[in-house]
Design a protein around this motif. Sequence first.
Motif, PDB file in Angstrom:
ATOM      1  N   UNK A  85       0.811  -1.216   0.000  1.00  0.00           N
ATOM      2  CA  UNK A  85       0.000   0.000   0.000  1.00  0.00           C
ATOM      3  C   UNK A  85       0.845   1.266   0.000  1.00  0.00           C
ATOM      4  N   UNK A  86       2.106   1.185   0.396  1.00  0.00           N
ATOM      5  CA  UNK A  86       2.937   2.389   0.426  1.00  0.00           C
ATOM      6  C   UNK A  86       3.231   2.903  -0.979  1.00  0.00           C
ATOM      7  N   UNK A  87       3.314   2.028  -1.951  1.00  0.00           N
ATOM      8  CA  UNK A  87       3.619   2.454  -3.314  1.00  0.00           C
ATOM      9  C   UNK A  87       2.378   2.933  -4.057  1.00  0.00           C
ATOM     10  N   UNK A  88       1.232   2.395  -3.751  1.00  0.00           N
ATOM     11  CA  UNK A  88       0.021   2.705  -4.506  1.00  0.00           C
ATOM     12  C   UNK A  88      -0.698   3.963  -4.025  1.00  0.00           C
ATOM     13  N   UNK A  89      -0.493   4.351  -2.763  1.00  0.00           N
ATOM     14  CA  UNK A  89      -1.210   5.506  -2.231  1.00  0.00           C
ATOM     15  C   UNK A  89      -0.311   6.730  -2.293  1.00  0.00           C
ATOM     16  N   UNK A  90      -0.812   7.744  -2.978  1.00  0.00           N
ATOM     17  CA  UNK A  90      -0.086   9.017  -3.062  1.00  0.00           C
ATOM     18  C   UNK A  90      -0.853  10.018  -2.215  1.00  0.00           C
ATOM     19  N   UNK A  91      -0.191  10.542  -1.233  1.00  0.00           N
ATOM     20  CA  UNK A  91      -0.850  11.475  -0.331  1.00  0.00           C
ATOM     21  C   UNK A  91      -0.864  12.867  -0.944  1.00  0.00           C
ATOM     22  N   UNK A  92      -2.047  13.448  -0.977  1.00  0.00           N
ATOM     23  CA  UNK A  92      -2.189  14.778  -1.532  1.00  0.00           C
ATOM     24  C   UNK A  92      -2.133  15.804  -0.401  1.00  0.00           C
ATOM     25  N   UNK A  93      -1.526  16.911  -0.690  1.00  0.00           N
ATOM     26  CA  UNK A  93      -1.477  17.997   0.293  1.00  0.00           C
ATOM     27  C   UNK A  93      -2.251  19.176  -0.249  1.00  0.00           C
TER      28      UNK A  93
END
Length: 112
Positions: A85-93
């Motif tokens: 899940x660390x590679x697939x989820x991109x956190x938006x700011x």
Amino acid sequence: MKTTLKQITAGAFLAILLLIGNTNVKGSEVEILNPTIETTLNVENWMINETVWNTKSFMSYEIVKAAETGLELEYWMTSETTWNSNENIIEETEEQLIVEDWMVSDYIWNRE
């Protein structure tokens, strides 16, 4: 006097329209010229045949279940790269909310 004459004329015109409309009605009564005669029902052979209506008759035939293929695990199902899940989820700011002068101006919101 003029208003009374107009009312009498309008009433007479309405009465004439109602009389003309009701006198031309045709076919308001039901007439039975040819009474319908029902024919007798005929019982046919298939209607009383036990093989047609017996619900257990289909059990005498052999029912073959379709063979299902066995389930197999594929590489992508167990791969750590697929489920990491660390590679697939991109956190938006998001940028910080800025309150501008026009948003709180008394001149804009208190016009009368």
